[in-house]
Design a protein around this motif. Structure first.
Motif, mmCIF file in Angstrom:
data_model
loop_
_atom_site.group_PDB
_atom_site.id
_atom_site.type_symbol
_atom_site.label_atom_id
_atom_site.label_comp_id
_atom_site.label_asym_id
_atom_site.label_seq_id
_atom_site.Cartn_x
_atom_site.Cartn_y
_atom_site.Cartn_z
ATOM 1 N N ALA A 182 39.213 37.779 41.878
ATOM 2 C CA ALA A 182 37.804 37.378 41.812
ATOM 3 C C ALA A 182 36.964 38.195 42.794
ATOM 4 C CB ALA A 182 37.673 35.884 42.119
ATOM 5 N N ASN A 184 37.516 41.183 43.952
ATOM 6 C CA ASN A 184 37.463 42.619 43.641
ATOM 7 C C ASN A 184 37.060 42.897 42.184
ATOM 8 O OD1 ASN A 184 38.695 44.238 46.101
ATOM 9 N ND2 ASN A 184 39.927 42.372 45.884
ATOM 10 N N GLY A 185 36.655 41.858 41.476
ATOM 11 C CA GLY A 185 36.197 42.044 40.118
ATOM 12 C C GLY A 185 37.277 42.478 39.141
ATOM 13 N N THR A 187 39.495 41.938 36.134
ATOM 14 C CA THR A 187 39.519 41.067 34.947
ATOM 15 C C THR A 187 40.645 41.440 33.991
ATOM 16 O OG1 THR A 187 37.908 42.519 33.857
ATOM 17 C CG2 THR A 187 37.037 40.618 35.087
#
Length: 516
Positions: A182, A184-185, A187
Motif C-alpha cells: 500500500a 509503495n503503490g 498493485t
C-alpha cells in the motif's frame, strides 16, 4: 555513536567473546556494559542507569507490567516443571524404551526429530520447546548428542515457520507485506499471493531443511559437531557432564518404575492442544473479522504458550499424584524443574538487554542505510539483501526486528529500480534474517532450541554455525542466479543441487580423513 560504524562494536565484541571464551553470560554482560558506555559517551553513572532501566523495562514498561516477557519466562519455568514430572512419573523412560524398539537406528531417531520439526509449524518458540520434549528421550537412547538435537530443532523451527502462511511468522509477514504494498503503490500482488510466490524464493529456508535430512542420512558430522557426536557414541554421554544445561534432570531424582508411555504423551498432547486452542481464541478476540490469517496475525503467542504450559503441568501433576508410592516428592519435582530452566532464563534476559542496547545504538539502521545509499546493479539486489539481513540478524539476534527494518527498504529500493526484483529481494530478506538468527548466540529462537534440547547453548551455536554457512552458500548462489536470470525455478533447483553436492563432498572428505 548511534547510527554510525561505531554502533557495530558492542555486537561484534560480544560475538567474538562468545566464540573465544565460550562463556555466554560473561560475553553478553560485557557487550551490554560497552554498549551502555557508548550510548552515554562513557559517563559511568548514566551508563549504569541505562543498564538498570533496560533490565527494569523487561518486566515493567510504560506504567504497566510487560506481560509478554513475563508470560514467556513463566512458560519456560512451566516447561522445566513439566519435564521434571515427565521424568518423575517414568513417562520419559517408558517412551524412550518404546521408541528404541521401533526406531532401531541413530539415523531413524534423527530423521524422526526432523520430521517432528516440520510437522509442528505453528510457531518457532512452540516448535523448539515441544520437539525437544518429544524427541529427547529417543535421541538420548540412541546416543545422539544434545548439540545435534539442538541443531535439528533450530534448523527446522524457523525455516518451516517462515515459509508457512498458517503460522505466527507467516501471518506477521503477510501483514507487513500488505502495508508495504500500500505504501509503495504495488498493485501487481495481493499480500497472501506474494507470500506464496516467495516460498520457492526463500532459498535458505529450503536448503536448511534439505541439509537437516542430509545430516541425518549421510552422518554428515564435521567440525565441532563431529567432536560431540564421537564423544556421545564412544561414552554414551550426550552432553558434557561438567556443563550446566537446561532441562538436565538425570541425577535429581529417581523415575517411577511403573511409569507408562501415556505419562509422557498425555501432558505433551495437552500442551499442543492447549497452546493451539489458546492461539485461536486470542487471535479471534483480537481480530475484527476473524479469518484463518487474521487469527494467526493477531494471536498472543506468549499468552497461549503460558496457558498450554499450565494445563500440561496440571496433567503431569495429576499423573504423579495418582501413582502409588511416587519416588520423588512433588515439591522437589517443582523445585528441580524450575532450577533446570534458570540458565536459559539468565541467557534470555541478557540477550533481551543487549538487543535493547543494539536497538538504541541503531546498529540495524546503520546497516540498512548502507544498502539504501549504495548504487548497485538491480541484479545483485537479492544477493545483497540476503547478506545484509543476515548480518543484521546476527548482530541484533532478531529475525522479526530485521524483517521490520529491511522489508520496507527492500520494497522501496526495488520498486524504484526494478520491479522484477521485488519478490526475490523480499524473500532474500526473510532468508537472510533466518540465517543470521541461526548464527546468533543472542537469538531467542537459538536460545530456546538449546533449552528444548537440553544442550549447552554455546555448544549449539558453534556446532550449528558451519552447517548454517553451508546452507547460506547454496542460497547465495540461488539469489545470484535469480537476480541475473529472473528464473525462479532454475535458481531453486540449482540451490538444492548445490546443497546436496556440498553435503556429499563433505561426507566424502570426512570419510577420507577418518580412513587416513
Amino acid at each position: 555513536m548511534e547510527g554510525t560504524i561505531y554502533s557495530l562494536i558492542p555486537a561484534l565484541l560480544m560475538l567474538i567473546l562468545v566464540l573465544l571464551t565460550r562463556k555466554v553470560l560473561l560475553s553478553l554482560g560485557i557487550g551490554i556494559i560497552v554498549g551502555a558506555l557508548f550510548i552515554h559517551d562513557f559517563q559511568i553513572a548514566d551508563s549504569v542507569q541505562e543498564i538498570w532501566t533496560i533490565f527494569y523495562q523487561i518486566f515493567y514498561t510504560d506504567g504497566s507490567l510487560n506481560t509478554g516477557n513475563i508470560l514467556l519466562l513463566s512458560f519456560l519455568l512451566l516447561l522445566g516443571i513439566m519435564a521434571a514430572f515427565l521424568q518423575a512419573t517414568g513417562g520419559s523412560r517408558a517412551f524412550g524404551e518404546m521408541m528404541i524398539k521401533r526406531v532401531k537406528t541413530r539415523t531413524g531417531a534423527q530423521v524422526m526429530t526432523a520430521v517432528l520439526g516440520i510437522i509442528i509449524f505453528i510457531d518457532d518458540y512452540f516448535n523448539a520447546l515441544a520437539v525437544g520434549q518429544i524427541a529427547r528421550p529417543l535421541t538420548d537412547r540412541h546416543k545422539v548428542s544434545r548439540a545435534k538435537l539442538a541443531y535439528f530443532i533450530d534448523s527446522t523451527s524457523a525455516p518451516v515457520t517462515v515459509i508457512s502462511p498458517i503460522s505466527s511468522w507467516g501471518a506477521y509477514i503477510i501483514g507487513l507485506l500488505g502495508s508495504l504494498f500500500a505504501a509503495n503503490g504495488v498493485t501487481d500482488y495481493q499480500p497472501l499471493e506474494a507470500f506464496i510466490r516467495m516460498i520457492p524464493l526463500n532459498f535458505y529456508a529450503i536448503t536448511a531443511l534439505v541439509l537437516v535430512f542430509l545430516v541425518a542420512y549421510l552422518k554428515m558430522d564435521f567440525g565441532p559437531m563431529r567432536k560431540h557426536e564421537t564423544h556421545a557414541i564412544e561414552t554414551g554421554e550426550v552432553v558434557n557432564p561438567n556443563q550446566k544445561v537446561p532441562g538436565d534432570l538425570q541425577e535429581s531424582f529417581e523415575s517411577h518404575k511403573s511409569g507408562s508411555i501415556y505419562h509422557l504423551i498425555v501432558p505433551i498432547v495437552v500442551l499442543v492442544i492447549g497452546t493451539i486452542s489458546a492461539m485461536v481464541v486470542t487471535g479471534i478476540q483480537a481480530s475484527e473479522q476473524a479469518t484463518l490469517l487474521t487469527i494467526f496475525a493477531n494471536t498472543n503467542v506468549n499468552k497461549s504458550l503460558f496457558v498450554g504450559g499450565v494445563l500440561s503441568v496440571l496433567a503431569a501433576l495429576i499423573f504423579h499424584l495418582l501413582q502409588k508410592q511416587p519416588k520423588a516428592n512433588g515439591l522437589k519435582v517443582f523445585y528441580e524443574g524450575i532450577k533446570t530452566m534458570l540458565p536459559a532464563i539468565y541467557i534470555l534476559l541478557l540477550a533481551w538487554m543487549i538487543g535493547s542496547i543494539i536497538e538504541t545504538l541503531e546498529t540495524g539502521n546503520y546497516l540498512a542505510q548502507l544498502v539504501n545509499d549504495a548504487s548497485i546493479s538491480p541484479a545483485l539486489l537479492p544477493f545483497l539483501f540476503f547478506i545484509i539481513a543476515g548480518l543484521m540478524a546476527l548482530a541484533t539476534g532478531t529475525s522479526w526486528g530485521t524483517f521490520g527494518i529491511m522489508l520496507p527498504i527492500a520494497a522501496q529500493v526495488t520498486v524504484v529500480t526494478d520491479m522484477d526484483m521485488l519478490l526475490p529481494s523480499l524473500a532474500a530478506v526473510l532468508a537472510g534474517s533466518v540465517f543470521g538468527d541461526h548464527c546468533s548466540p543472542i537469538s531467542d529462537t537459538t536460545i530456546l532450541s538449546s533449552t528444548g534440547a537440553g544442550a549447552n547453548h554455546i555448544d549449539h551455536v558453534v556446532t550449528q554455525l558451519p552447517l548454517a554457512i553451508l546452507a547460506a552458500v547454496a542460497s547465495s548462489i540461488g539469489f545470484l542466479i535469480v537476480g541475473w536470470t529472473t528464473q525462479v525455478w532454475l535458481a531453486f533447483v540449482v540451490s538444492i543441487i548445490v546443497i546436496i553436492a556440498l553435503g556429499l563432498l563433505i561426507q566424502f572428505l570426512s570419510k577420507t580423513k577418518v580412513n587416513n
